[in-house]
Design a protein around this motif. Structure first.
Motif, PDB file in Angstrom:
ATOM      1  N   PRO A 125       0.828  -1.212   0.000  1.00  0.00           N
ATOM      2  CA  PRO A 125       0.000   0.000   0.000  1.00  0.00           C
ATOM      3  C   PRO A 125       0.856   1.253   0.000  1.00  0.00           C
ATOM      4  O   PRO A 125       1.927   1.300   0.626  1.00  0.00           O
ATOM      5  CB  PRO A 125      -0.795  -0.124   1.313  1.00  0.00           C
ATOM      6  N   SER A 126       0.395   2.280  -0.706  1.00  0.00           N
ATOM      7  CA  SER A 126       1.123   3.539  -0.755  1.00  0.00           C
ATOM      8  C   SER A 126       1.123   4.208   0.618  1.00  0.00           C
ATOM      9  O   SER A 126       0.277   3.911   1.479  1.00  0.00           O
ATOM     10  CB  SER A 126       0.478   4.478  -1.774  1.00  0.00           C
ATOM     11  N   GLU A 166       0.245   7.162   1.282  1.00  0.00           N
ATOM     12  CA  GLU A 166      -1.012   7.903   1.439  1.00  0.00           C
ATOM     13  C   GLU A 166      -2.138   6.991   1.896  1.00  0.00           C
ATOM     14  O   GLU A 166      -2.938   7.363   2.760  1.00  0.00           O
ATOM     15  CB  GLU A 166      -1.391   8.583   0.120  1.00  0.00           C
ATOM     16  N   ARG A 167      -2.195   5.791   1.315  1.00  0.00           N
ATOM     17  CA  ARG A 167      -3.279   4.868   1.693  1.00  0.00           C
ATOM     18  C   ARG A 167      -3.075   4.349   3.116  1.00  0.00           C
ATOM     19  O   ARG A 167      -4.033   4.170   3.868  1.00  0.00           O
ATOM     20  CB  ARG A 167      -3.343   3.706   0.711  1.00  0.00           C
ATOM     21  N   VAL A 216      -5.533  -2.971   5.017  1.00  0.00           N
ATOM     22  CA  VAL A 216      -4.453  -2.173   4.418  1.00  0.00           C
ATOM     23  C   VAL A 216      -3.262  -2.116   5.377  1.00  0.00           C
ATOM     24  O   VAL A 216      -2.102  -2.290   4.970  1.00  0.00           O
ATOM     25  CB  VAL A 216      -4.951  -0.763   4.082  1.00  0.00           C
ATOM     26  N   TRP A 243      -4.206   7.095   5.426  1.00  0.00           N
ATOM     27  CA  TRP A 243      -5.683   7.112   5.471  1.00  0.00           C
ATOM     28  C   TRP A 243      -6.197   6.011   6.378  1.00  0.00           C
ATOM     29  O   TRP A 243      -7.073   6.232   7.224  1.00  0.00           O
ATOM     30  CB  TRP A 243      -6.250   6.939   4.064  1.00  0.00           C
TER      31      TRP A 243
END
Length: 274
Positions: free
Chosen positions: A227-228, A230-231, A269, A234
């Motif tokens: 996962p990035s 940013e993700r 995630v 989040w």
């Protein structure tokens, strides 16, 4: 959770040590398709010795064992090696096979050995839920070359012809409460753009990793299933908001209303990021 699973031929001892440094999260040492019939015994002995002498560090070591009459000999040779994470079991057709394998592993004292059934026929796909609920099953994996041969399916560029079978395995895994499945290999290891597109597609379907046949594929697969930042941010923010709210419904950082189902996705995630 392993993202990339690199197949390594069991009859090539010189490749085994090198494979540990290729960047894959897991190796699948192959005693089945990669080894010709005349070389099965020698490969089995070589792999068993290598497993007992090797410290894999953070890399998971799995061995793909043969179906039929060769399976028991393969299992007996490798199952008690301390470095073994588990067995990838070729051409599983029913949960009854897994029950027999569990009995053998228990008799050998291999209590921590997990299994990954390879579903390689139409019958196996239809039995996916029963197989997923079998003893010691960590996750499922699909062998699509054999599946295509069994069904006569020919895939186009987007591989939509196998969408139903791939989704069936994801849903069976979720229903059985096991880890998400491992995606199939791509035999065209030179076209990394096509590999990326295909891997992104199976990730959207709910797969959590992919098998590789060449080291060149590893970096792409690892990237897709990581996962990035940013993700991850989040997901972390959402989980923290949910745990602090004491409510079943809340607003995320963008002001959107979310519930516990979305928070479960966020936790997944975070699990993949770890």
């Amino acid at each position: 959770m392993a993202r990339s699973h690199l197949y390594v031929p069991g009859d090539a001892p010189d490749k085994l040590g090198k494979a540990l440094g290729r960047g894959a999260d897991a190796l699948i040492v192959d005693l089945e398709d990669a080894v010709p019939p005349a070389g099965k015994d020698a490969a089995r002995d070589a792999v068993a010795g290598w497993l007992r002498e090797t410290d894999p560090g953070p890399v998971e070591l799995w061995v793909r064992v043969n179906p039929g009459s060769l399976r028991e000999a393969d299992v007996r040779a490798v199952a008690t090696a301390p470095s073994l994470a588990g067995l990838v079991v070729a051409k599983v057709e029913s949960a009854a096979e897994l029950a027999e394998l569990d009995t053998l592993l228990t008799a050998l004292g291999a209590d921590g050995v997990r299994v990954v059934p390879l579903l390689e026929s139409a019958s196996a796909i239809f039995q996916a839920l029963e197989i997923a609920r079998g003893p010691r099953v960590a996750r499922l994996q699909v062998g699509e070359a054999d599946l295509r041969a069994d069904t006569g399916v020919t895939t186009g560029p987007d591989e939509r012809e196998l969408l139903w079978a791939r989704s069936q395995v994801v849903f069976a895994s979720a229903a059985a409460g096991i880890s998400p499945p491992v995606g199939p290999v791509s035999t065209d290891f030179r076209d990394l753009d096509a590999l990326r597109a295909s891997t992104e597609a199976i990730a959207r379907l709910g797969y959590a990793g992919r098998a590789c046949i060449h080291p060149a594929q590893i970096a792409v697969v690892n990237e897709v299933f990581t996962p990035s930042a940013e993700r991850v941010a989040w997901a972390r923010d959402l989980v923290e908001r949910f745990e602090a709210s004491g409510s079943g419904v809340l607003l995320d950082s963008a002001g959107r209303m979310v519930d516990e189902a979305v928070v479960r996705q966020a936790r997944r995630v975070l699990g993949m990021a770890r």
